[in-house]
Design a protein around this motif. Structure first.
Motif, PDB file in Angstrom:
ATOM      1  N   GLU A   1       0.805  -1.236   0.000  1.00 10.48           N
ATOM      2  CA  GLU A   1       0.000   0.000   0.000  1.00 10.48           C
ATOM      3  C   GLU A   1       0.830   1.275   0.000  1.00 10.48           C
ATOM      4  OE1 GLU A   1      -3.360   0.172   2.530  1.00 10.48           O
ATOM      5  OE2 GLU A   1      -3.619  -1.996   2.563  1.00 10.48           O
TER       6      GLU A   1
ATOM      7  N   ARG B   1      -8.675 -11.181  -0.401  1.00 12.27           N
ATOM      8  CA  ARG B   1      -9.684 -10.123  -0.400  1.00 12.27           C
ATOM      9  C   ARG B   1     -11.008 -10.630  -0.962  1.00 12.27           C
ATOM     10  NH1 ARG B   1      -6.742  -6.032  -4.182  1.00 12.27           N
ATOM     11  NH2 ARG B   1      -5.415  -7.844  -4.583  1.00 12.27           N
TER      12      ARG B   1
ATOM     13  N   GLU C   1     -14.717  -8.977  -2.310  1.00 15.08           N
ATOM     14  CA  GLU C   1     -15.491  -7.767  -2.606  1.00 15.08           C
ATOM     15  C   GLU C   1     -16.871  -8.170  -3.099  1.00 15.08           C
ATOM     16  OE1 GLU C   1     -13.566  -4.867  -5.185  1.00 15.08           O
ATOM     17  OE2 GLU C   1     -15.453  -4.465  -6.224  1.00 15.08           O
TER      18      GLU C   1
ATOM     19  N   GLU D   1     -10.821  -6.612   3.639  1.00 22.01           N
ATOM     20  CA  GLU D   1      -9.462  -6.209   3.255  1.00 22.01           C
ATOM     21  C   GLU D   1      -8.372  -7.131   3.800  1.00 22.01           C
ATOM     22  OE1 GLU D   1      -9.062  -2.108   4.472  1.00 22.01           O
ATOM     23  OE2 GLU D   1      -9.481  -1.586   2.394  1.00 22.01           O
ATOM     24  N   ASN D   2      -7.206  -6.953   3.275  1.00 26.16           N
ATOM     25  CA  ASN D   2      -6.046  -7.726   3.705  1.00 26.16           C
ATOM     26  C   ASN D   2      -5.557  -7.351   5.107  1.00 26.16           C
ATOM     27  OD1 ASN D   2      -5.240  -9.672   1.780  1.00 26.16           O
ATOM     28  ND2 ASN D   2      -4.780  -8.009   0.345  1.00 26.16           N
TER      29      ASN D   2
ATOM     30  N   LYS E   1     -12.118  -5.918   9.314  1.00 23.99           N
ATOM     31  CA  LYS E   1     -11.473  -5.323   8.143  1.00 23.99           C
ATOM     32  C   LYS E   1     -12.477  -5.100   7.019  1.00 23.99           C
ATOM     33  CE  LYS E   1      -7.295  -5.307   7.686  1.00 23.99           C
ATOM     34  NZ  LYS E   1      -6.341  -4.219   7.837  1.00 23.99           N
TER      35      LYS E   1
ATOM     36  N   ARG F   1     -14.950  -2.914   4.785  1.00 21.55           N
ATOM     37  CA  ARG F   1     -15.194  -1.535   4.362  1.00 21.55           C
ATOM     38  C   ARG F   1     -16.524  -1.501   3.620  1.00 21.55           C
ATOM     39  NH1 ARG F   1     -11.265   2.468   5.899  1.00 21.55           N
ATOM     40  NH2 ARG F   1      -9.313   1.378   6.148  1.00 21.55           N
TER      41      ARG F   1
ATOM     42  N   GLU G   1     -15.635   3.461   1.762  1.00 17.07           N
ATOM     43  CA  GLU G   1     -14.531   2.986   2.613  1.00 17.07           C
ATOM     44  C   GLU G   1     -14.827   3.047   4.105  1.00 17.07           C
ATOM     45  OE1 GLU G   1     -10.616   4.188   1.619  1.00 17.07           O
ATOM     46  OE2 GLU G   1     -11.078   4.468  -0.482  1.00 17.07           O
TER      47      GLU G   1
END
Lengths: 335, 335, 335, 335
Positions: free
Chosen positions: A268, B239, B241, B252-253, D258, D260, D268
């Motif tokens: 990141e 991940r 989504e 997320e990671n 984690k 989002r 986010e």
């Protein structure tokens, strides 16, 4: 179309001149600089007249308003002169390094209705303004603490540092205004501390600091913390955090691009921050011209006033005194 | 206290044994491994009995339930044997590399009430489960697209690769289950493509792939995309989504720490991702023991069933066929 | 100063006209639109001539180059006409909805040296270009997988959808070009799938899709995944991820501001994404004018060529065929 | 196996007892609490002996070491008693609310070699320790500024607040230790300010603050800023930022999951932060037991010493004085 002349064509003045030229509701009436070649260059590039003197600017019927981007020492005189001929002013900060001079200027212009706007451009940044909006809309409840992190990517040349007026008047001045903008309430107490860590010898010589922390408090107990450094290697660090009874709002930094890199030893990873204020606050500088045009044409209050400039300087004076004396200074004892 | 014996004390079995020993509602009844020294080491470290044979495990009155972590080829036999003696099973994935064997196993155990839970541990990850929860709670509206990114930090030793059953049965199998979990609807179409980019010679030799993309579709048109790689230098990339008519949820990671670094050429740089599944899914593996205890003691449905294991294998078979034939495979034509 | 005329003054043409007018190295030579009042409005606002016909634009000695932003059906004709009179062209995508028409156009202009640039503006986005740069500089090693997420904030009016040519030719076309840009290698295989989830009835009627996934593969095995939706409630979702043997680069989304909100039930909440392409790709559209001026004045290759437009259309044709037939299509069998 | 007894089985003592019981290199020798039913509950749950008195703990040959988690007023006495019988101590912070009492305790134990470790558990957090590591490894160059943001999710019950010793001794004490840990250099100057914003009436009554800012400075000019609030609605806010001549390191917050979320008015969005210290510092509390075992068994220096506890209290005293008197206090004038 508001026809604006620019006095002072250094780096900032040049940027303002270009923004005025590109603005749909403003026109660049011409430029002037005591250093003639600088003004000539800008005038030729933007295809506008170059004035021969400040007096010519003031007298010109082609000039509706004046943007002052010359050296600090000239600001107060130019404001008074512009007000005298009834031309609205957008003046770069600070008004002057001396609070006495600012107070004198205030006294002289106090009966005038000529719009004067101060260049505290950060108020027009969408992020910082968004933090303010989160407060006024009630989204974070009653405001309790503000943290302003403000670090320049690098120190200006020594020659500039010697005439800058010191870190509190030159650099923190923007953060003092930001603190007032976010707090929405006058500051009553100032406690500051300074260190010499980036360029100790120069700072010692100038009796100045390159790394400072200032804590401000309002009558109701709201606290604002400002931390400054003259050099952040990762770029121009500009963050504003407002913490309240119902939540928090943070205005985050702007990296050069939105690319994130992942490798064997990092994830990141973003690029360095936009460097420097002209890049970081580019949309805000453009918005500033629009706000000035609005203030002049529609008679609205400029978002940043002469009094804002004066109040920021009072905080700077208090910070200087506090850092020297190691105690909290009451703003009512300044100015 | 549910007394659980562990069959298979390789890396995963050992971790399960430790988790059982540490769980407040489970006890480690003992361990067995065909490779005796491995079992001895674990038994001594955790101070539990070492069984002499599978039969001894099955026959022991001290064993309430069995966790199967031995090699894949033994899974179906052990499930059948455990069911025969009425001992609940928590079995590592996959049930078997052969769908025929799995179907035969299913036929044999279909009249039993003995709880069988499959080790699709990722369903118990708080992030991935949170994505599912965002769907079932209606927060993202009707589900339209799912993207599952799943990349191992590195390829297993060649010897393992040769018996793994291929990437779709060995690695993507977890993602097929995750897709079914997130989609909440059976997959009807599978289109897969594979490449040999990480270790081309080995993959060529094994007629396998190290880099694959699979697109799944349900009867109602929901799409799920799985992308896999056998090697991500920045760590174990996991991940999920989910995109829907009213929003999106992303799991997320997990980086190794929450430290971000800023320097002259980067900002917000985080450390590499947790490496590997034992670290990344550590809390989920612990939760898995709890979920198994619940299923056995309270008679609730295990969150991951034998049928989930069978369906994931059907998707793997379809993907293998699709990648070979370059066309979409209907799952109804498999199995 | 390159004097550019704009043909077509709808939303996009208007934006281009403003960008040309504001560009330091370009001048707006005038505008034309078959819908006269639209052109009049733009001409008056920007104080430039309004042309009476396409022929007048082509014939004018005041016009050095032409930007084509009229309806898709006119693009190929206008390109041919401009080339015939030797005027360089910057043409909005797609060249035409028919590959045959594009091929015919290609044949007609193939002996010309007149610069033709296609409006695949996303290549000039600093984030996406940064991903490409991370590849060419070797920072992420050999490229293995690309994931392009591209979702519009909302569907265009039904009337537009009916003439759009379908999602692959109208919307995915940009992503096909982005995939080619990032892959740096021609695509040989295309597998696509489409669903009707956003506006099922309209899509049914038009035999079109609103939600699609496309998997592309190159001869060397590199994979690119495109996922599209016609409606993302959180804004215009534009992400590009490139995964390679030595790392990963991601071009992230742009939220409306950099403010993050924290409250009793959420943290780090950012505002919706910039909506829509004019806002999101604003700096890229400005850069596009500069790149066109460079190509014309310095004779450099435009960053996006006529052939890029043709190749993207080939991928669209392959995707349409693949989605219909449920199989992978080889690009060599198209066109 | 180090056999540790726990004195005090309130919320924190209970957690320590569980951590000791689960630790592979420690054993829980038993528990004691002046409130008998509390100790009984823990003893029964963890199947360990319940001691009848402090004396019984001190005298027991089954007790190798003592963890003190009873009320603050008992800490110093217990430390002295444990040292007298040669049993190592892991003591929760603070040592005592009175610096005089701490100094007296220090005098009494100064000739002893019995290991004493203070429960400043945050030093063992992987994020905060990572920031320290970024400094010692030279990654951020010379340290210039530290910002510690530390906000509790909510205020403790009024009854606790009345005996807490005030925010600086009870809450900021952890941040004083963190500042010393990160600065790596003793603090010479303290400037503090406090406000009453969360529960003004209670704070007024107790002559205490709920919102404070403390600025610390070392002899070399390094600055550390601590900001505290007794109530952050978004959870337990624990951030540490270290800024230096070559970069910056930030230890970030931990959200509950984690996941989002993206919707029509936000992107986010993460869940609230882990609430409260037992959840947030869970791995650090487990590591603390290990560090204590190491210190006792291997004779290494504990990572947090009695003297660390004393120095933190000196900073608290200085802060109390500074906030009252409105001036910077030199730490050499305290204690």
């Amino acid at each position: 179309m508001l026809k604006i002349a620019v006095i002072g064509t250094g780096r900032i003045g040049r940027m303002h001149a270009e923004n005025i030229a590109a603005h749909p509701r403003a026109a660049l009436a011409g430029v002037y600089d005591i250093h003639t070649p600088s003004a000539t260059e800008v005038a030729e590039k933007l295809e506008v007249p170059q004035f021969e003197s400040v007096e010519a600017v003031l007298a010109s019927p082609e000039v509706d308003a004046i943007l002052i981007a010359s050296s600090t020492a000239t600001h107060a005189d130019l404001i008074e002169a512009a007000v005298a001929v009834g031309k609205p002013v957008l003046c770069e900060k600070p008004i002057d390094l001396s609070l006495d001079r600012v107070n004198a200027c205030a006294a002289r212009i106090k009966d005038s209705n000529v719009p004067i706007m101060l260049g505290f451009v950060r108020r027009l940044d969408s992020g910082h303004a968004g933090v303010r909006e989160a407060i006024t809309s009630g989204r974070i409840g009653d405001l309790h603490q503000v943290i302003i992190t403000s670090r320049d990517p690098d120190m200006a040349p020594d020659a500039y540092m010697e005439v800058s007026g010191g870190i509190f008047r030159d650099m923190t001045i923007h953060d003092f205004d930001m603190a007032r903008f976010i707090l929405g309430e006058e500051v009553t107490e100032v406690a500051a501390t300074g260190s010499r860590l980036v360029k100790p010898e120069l700072m010692e010589k100038l009796d100045d600091y390159d790394t400072v922390t200032v804590v401000l408090k309002t009558a109701s107990g709201k606290q604002a913390i400002i931390n400054n450094s003259r050099r952040a290697v990762y770029g121009y660090d500009q963050r504003v955090e407002a913490f309240g009874s119902a939540g928090m709002a943070i205005s985050e930094n702007h990296a050069m691009t939105k690319v994130r890199l992942f490798g064997a030893d990092h994830t990141e990873s973003a690029p360095p921050l936009l460097n420097f204020f002209i890049e970081r606050y580019d949309p805000a500088f453009a918005a500033e011209i629009g706000a000035f045009v609005d203030a002049v044409e529609q008679g609205t209050q400029p978002p940043m006033t002469f009094e804002d400039g004066r109040q920021a300087l009072i905080l700077a004076e208090a910070a200087i005194k506090s850092a020297k004396e190691g105690r909290t200074i009451l703003t009512k004892d300044i100015g």
